[in-house]
Design a protein around this motif. Structure first.
Motif, PDB file in Angstrom:
ATOM      1  N   GLY A 123      37.698  43.177  42.135  1.00  0.00           N
ATOM      2  CA  GLY A 123      38.241  43.938  41.345  1.00  0.00           C
ATOM      3  C   GLY A 123      39.452  44.639  41.535  1.00  0.00           C
ATOM      4  O   GLY A 123      39.715  44.525  43.051  1.00  0.00           O
ATOM      5  N   ILE A 124      40.563  45.193  41.003  1.00  0.00           N
ATOM      6  CA  ILE A 124      41.516  45.683  41.518  1.00  0.00           C
ATOM      7  C   ILE A 124      41.814  47.166  41.072  1.00  0.00           C
ATOM      8  O   ILE A 124      41.386  47.554  39.977  1.00  0.00           O
ATOM      9  N   PRO A 125      41.975  47.986  42.004  1.00  0.00           N
ATOM     10  CA  PRO A 125      41.986  49.463  41.865  1.00  0.00           C
ATOM     11  C   PRO A 125      43.336  50.011  41.205  1.00  0.00           C
ATOM     12  O   PRO A 125      44.296  49.266  41.437  1.00  0.00           O
ATOM     13  N   ARG A 126      43.323  51.003  40.258  1.00  0.00           N
ATOM     14  CA  ARG A 126      44.437  51.376  39.575  1.00  0.00           C
ATOM     15  C   ARG A 126      44.582  52.790  39.666  1.00  0.00           C
ATOM     16  O   ARG A 126      43.527  53.508  39.596  1.00  0.00           O
ATOM     17  N   ASN A 127      45.896  53.141  39.346  1.00  0.00           N
ATOM     18  CA  ASN A 127      46.191  54.544  39.508  1.00  0.00           C
ATOM     19  C   ASN A 127      45.209  55.380  38.430  1.00  0.00           C
ATOM     20  O   ASN A 127      44.933  54.884  37.413  1.00  0.00           O
ATOM     21  N   GLY A 128      44.645  56.406  39.159  1.00  0.00           N
ATOM     22  CA  GLY A 128      43.522  57.238  37.972  1.00  0.00           C
ATOM     23  C   GLY A 128      42.214  57.113  38.379  1.00  0.00           C
ATOM     24  O   GLY A 128      41.379  57.672  37.939  1.00  0.00           O
ATOM     25  N   TYR A 129      41.907  55.748  38.620  1.00  0.00           N
ATOM     26  CA  TYR A 129      40.537  55.439  38.943  1.00  0.00           C
ATOM     27  C   TYR A 129      39.671  56.463  40.050  1.00  0.00           C
ATOM     28  O   TYR A 129      40.429  56.684  40.860  1.00  0.00           O
ATOM     29  N   GLU A 130      38.241  56.816  39.572  1.00  0.00           N
ATOM     30  CA  GLU A 130      37.869  57.582  40.666  1.00  0.00           C
ATOM     31  C   GLU A 130      37.313  56.841  42.008  1.00  0.00           C
ATOM     32  O   GLU A 130      36.981  55.500  41.679  1.00  0.00           O
TER      33      GLU A 130
ATOM     34  N   VAL B 259      34.645  52.384  43.952  1.00  0.00           N
ATOM     35  CA  VAL B 259      35.756  52.547  43.132  1.00  0.00           C
ATOM     36  C   VAL B 259      35.381  52.509  41.947  1.00  0.00           C
ATOM     37  O   VAL B 259      34.372  51.439  41.478  1.00  0.00           O
ATOM     38  N   GLN B 260      35.464  53.411  41.011  1.00  0.00           N
ATOM     39  CA  GLN B 260      35.030  53.148  39.631  1.00  0.00           C
ATOM     40  C   GLN B 260      36.308  52.146  38.711  1.00  0.00           C
ATOM     41  O   GLN B 260      37.155  52.726  38.402  1.00  0.00           O
ATOM     42  N   VAL B 261      35.822  51.105  38.627  1.00  0.00           N
ATOM     43  CA  VAL B 261      36.778  50.062  37.918  1.00  0.00           C
ATOM     44  C   VAL B 261      36.273  49.950  36.409  1.00  0.00           C
ATOM     45  O   VAL B 261      35.424  49.217  36.391  1.00  0.00           O
ATOM     46  N   ARG B 262      37.051  50.629  35.663  1.00  0.00           N
ATOM     47  CA  ARG B 262      36.226  50.758  34.205  1.00  0.00           C
ATOM     48  C   ARG B 262      34.736  51.036  34.270  1.00  0.00           C
ATOM     49  O   ARG B 262      34.275  51.958  34.708  1.00  0.00           O
ATOM     50  N   LYS B 263      33.758  50.036  33.908  1.00  0.00           N
ATOM     51  CA  LYS B 263      32.381  50.259  33.784  1.00  0.00           C
ATOM     52  C   LYS B 263      31.901  49.883  35.094  1.00  0.00           C
ATOM     53  O   LYS B 263      30.500  50.223  35.066  1.00  0.00           O
ATOM     54  N   LYS B 264      32.374  49.250  36.026  1.00  0.00           N
ATOM     55  CA  LYS B 264      31.668  49.078  37.150  1.00  0.00           C
ATOM     56  C   LYS B 264      32.092  49.854  38.316  1.00  0.00           C
ATOM     57  O   LYS B 264      33.112  50.191  38.605  1.00  0.00           O
ATOM     58  N   GLN B 265      31.038  50.041  39.237  1.00  0.00           N
ATOM     59  CA  GLN B 265      31.361  50.644  40.553  1.00  0.00           C
ATOM     60  C   GLN B 265      31.275  49.659  41.525  1.00  0.00           C
ATOM     61  O   GLN B 265      30.492  48.963  41.837  1.00  0.00           O
ATOM     62  N   LEU B 266      32.657  49.502  42.248  1.00  0.00           N
ATOM     63  CA  LEU B 266      32.827  48.198  43.169  1.00  0.00           C
ATOM     64  C   LEU B 266      32.908  48.811  44.611  1.00  0.00           C
ATOM     65  O   LEU B 266      33.767  50.066  44.708  1.00  0.00           O
ATOM     66  N   GLU B 267      32.639  48.092  45.659  1.00  0.00           N
ATOM     67  CA  GLU B 267      32.691  48.530  46.842  1.00  0.00           C
ATOM     68  C   GLU B 267      34.097  48.518  47.521  1.00  0.00           C
ATOM     69  O   GLU B 267      34.727  47.319  47.296  1.00  0.00           O
ATOM     70  N   ALA B 268      34.597  49.402  48.136  1.00  0.00           N
ATOM     71  CA  ALA B 268      35.877  49.101  49.111  1.00  0.00           C
ATOM     72  C   ALA B 268      35.693  49.915  50.265  1.00  0.00           C
ATOM     73  O   ALA B 268      34.870  50.508  50.794  1.00  0.00           O
ATOM     74  N   LYS B 269      36.504  49.413  51.364  1.00  0.00           N
ATOM     75  CA  LYS B 269      36.734  49.878  52.702  1.00  0.00           C
ATOM     76  C   LYS B 269      38.060  50.482  52.988  1.00  0.00           C
ATOM     77  O   LYS B 269      38.970  50.225  52.656  1.00  0.00           O
ATOM     78  N   VAL B 270      37.797  51.739  53.785  1.00  0.00           N
ATOM     79  CA  VAL B 270      39.024  52.230  54.355  1.00  0.00           C
ATOM     80  C   VAL B 270      39.781  51.313  55.394  1.00  0.00           C
ATOM     81  O   VAL B 270      39.153  50.988  56.118  1.00  0.00           O
ATOM     82  N   ILE B 271      41.147  51.114  55.310  1.00  0.00           N
ATOM     83  CA  ILE B 271      41.691  50.116  56.153  1.00  0.00           C
ATOM     84  C   ILE B 271      43.059  50.885  56.701  1.00  0.00           C
ATOM     85  O   ILE B 271      43.378  51.805  56.088  1.00  0.00           O
ATOM     86  N   GLU B 272      43.574  50.343  57.794  1.00  0.00           N
ATOM     87  CA  GLU B 272      44.902  50.971  58.405  1.00  0.00           C
ATOM     88  C   GLU B 272      45.889  50.887  57.212  1.00  0.00           C
ATOM     89  O   GLU B 272      46.075  49.810  56.517  1.00  0.00           O
ATOM     90  N   ARG B 273      46.815  51.750  57.566  1.00  0.00           N
ATOM     91  CA  ARG B 273      47.974  51.954  56.879  1.00  0.00           C
ATOM     92  C   ARG B 273      49.143  51.822  57.637  1.00  0.00           C
ATOM     93  O   ARG B 273      49.212  52.047  58.775  1.00  0.00           O
TER      94      ARG B 273
END
Lengths: 367, 127
Positions: free
Chosen positions: A298-305, A347-361
């Motif tokens: 999935g792809i996170p987008r501006n405003g997603y929780e 990350v709440q991607v529309r109707k789905k809750q998808l796993e993400a991990k914090v990475i280096e910036r």
């Protein structure tokens, strides 16, 4: 509906068949060929951008420096004539009015290059706070701004001028640079918004099309492409350069956005927002900007929780599939408790809750 | 790219191909060119029901997300698995290789409510 504005370069987009969109009241090219292609051209060779929509505010007068020192978060006292500095400008509560570049033209003369959509707001805010001998002029309509970015930027631009561009170091600039066959001289700075080496070029609007055409023609054999706003966004996103309206807003402070380097709380001036920013810098903000990589598809987008154990702990400020890394990445403002690299979030991607991990910036650094 | 005459088209830029018992669905060349580089396609699973005009999946470009709206109702009998690893097929071959689902329609007469190639062409030229 106000009329859509066009930069003096608009006829050039039309010639190239660019697809344009309304961007904050400006009719600008989102892409000339393909966002991915333009992105890769900028990383591997060079990309040419028309960024004439950016605002330019001229600040002149013997009290200019002291006045600007009160308005901005960075420390201008360390900047010499011929240097540019990135800074934020804040409200009393630390929220961000805008982020921009300050060019020191003379001891008593500065140029601010601000975000297009904020130009009038910035000008009004600056005008409201003028103290001493300072004259502000909005000169946005007199200038065009081109950005030439990428590892081959210097090689290409050098073919068009006798001025030695290698002498313009990072965040330095030169005025009255003359380009072959171009009527008006330009201010050239080694700055940009892509994470690559490159230049930003300011000149009289009447010479904009001529210089645009000359650069495109000269860079053709090196793989230079004209680049639209789509790739401008993916390039700045990978380099984690903040976009006002997303990473920075009136509700997000520059410290929360991770711009500590541009907030000098030790500066011996009571600049607007200092109290809040000083506390955030010294004690750490309660929320801050992180980088996320999607684990699920999935792809996170501006405003997603962004959630942790079912509770909302933040929101995505920017996200896309990174063209350089091929990963689905996001920037997010998240409660500081969940910002360690490796932390797992949802990350709440529309109707789905998808796993993400914090990475280096940042996600991308030029080699 | 020419619009296949035998397809039917929806206002949401999907095409539908009549294959007898089943209908094959994808998005049009116009849609892919408006979206730009496609990087992600989310589709339903075999066995899912599509409800007329309801979202059944999404197509994401670098820049935006666009929902897919069911041009007909029915049960999904086949899903194009190739799009998971090769979403760029939507840009390269929207009318052929990048078909998205095959459905068994619950009411095939819904096809009559869709546009033919000429009507769709006229609609997109007005946009």
């Amino acid at each position: 509906m106000t009329e859509v504005k066009r930069t003096p370069l608009f006829p050039e987009y039309e010639k190239l068949g660019a697809k344009t969109v309304d961007f904050g009241g400006w009719d600008l090219p989102v892409q000339f060929s393909s966002i991915k292609e333009e992105h890769h051209a900028t990383r591997e060779s060079a990309g040419l951008f028309d960024v004439s929509h950016m605002g330019e505010i001229d600040v002149k007068g013997s009290d200019s420096e002291a006045y600007l020192q009160k308005m901005i978060t960075n420390d201008l006292s360390k900047v010499k004539v011929g240097q540019a500095q990135y800074t934020a400008m804040c409200y009393e509560d630390g929220g961000t009015v805008d982020d921009f570049l300050v060019y020191k033209l003379k001891e008593d003369h500065f140029l601010l290059v601000v975000n297009a959509a904020n130009t009038q707001k910035d000008f009004d805010w600056l005008q409201e706070h003028v103290e001493g001998e300072v004259t502000l002029t909005n000169i946005s309509n007199d200038l065009v701004q081109l950005a030439l970015q990428g590892p081959k930027a210097e090689k290409i631009l050098q073919k068009l001028t006798d001025d030695d561009l290698s002498k313009i170091k990072f965040f330095r600039f030169k005025e009255r640079v003359v380009f072959d066959g171009i009527e008006n001289p330009a201010l050239v700075s080694r700055t940009g918004y892509t994470g690559e080496d490159g230049f930003e070029i300011y000149l009289n609007k009447n010479s904009g099309s001529d210089l645009w055409q000359a650069i495109l023609e000269t860079g053709k054999n090196d793989g230079l492409l004209p680049v639209g706003l789509g790739a401008r966004d993916t390039l700045r996103f990978e380099a984690n350069l903040a976009l006002y309206g997303q990473e920075l807003t009136k509700n997000i402070t520059p410290i929360e956005a991770g711009l500590n380097f541009a907030v000098k709380v030790k500066k011996d001036v009571e600049f607007i927002g200092k109290e809040v920013l000083k506390q955030q810098k010294e004690e750490g903000p309660s929320r801050k900007l992180i980088g996320l990589e999607m684990v699920d598809k999935g792809i996170p987008r501006n405003g997603y929780e962004v959630l942790k154990n079912g509770e909302v702990v933040g929101f995505i400020t920017s996200g896309t599939q990174s063209p350089s890394l091929g990963k689905n990445l996001g920037l997010a403002i998240v409660d500081t408790a969940y910002t360690n690299v490796g932390e797992t979030l949802t990350v709440q991607v529309r109707k789905k809750q998808l796993e993400a991990k914090v990475i280096e910036r940042p996600f991308y650094k030029k080699s | 790219m020419s619009l296949p005459k035998e397809f039917r088209y929806s206002e949401e830029h999907e095409w539908v191909k009549d294959e007898g018992d089943n209908l094959r669905i994808g998005i049009t060349d116009f849609a892919q060119s408006e979206l730009g580089d496609i990087v992600f396609v989310e589709l339903p699973e075999v066995g899912d029901d599509l409800e007329l005009d309801a979202p059944f999946g999404s197509v994401e470009s670098v820049k935006t997300v666009s929902e897919l709206y069911a041009p007909v109702a029915g049960k999904v009998v086949e899903v194009n698995e190739d799009l998971e690893d090769s979403p760029e097929l939507v840009n390269e071959s929207p009318h052929e290789k990048a078909w998205m689902v095959v459905v068994e329609p619950s009411d095939k007469s819904q096809l009559d409510d869709l546009m033919d190639a000429d009507a769709y062409k006229e609609m997109t030229e007005d946009e």
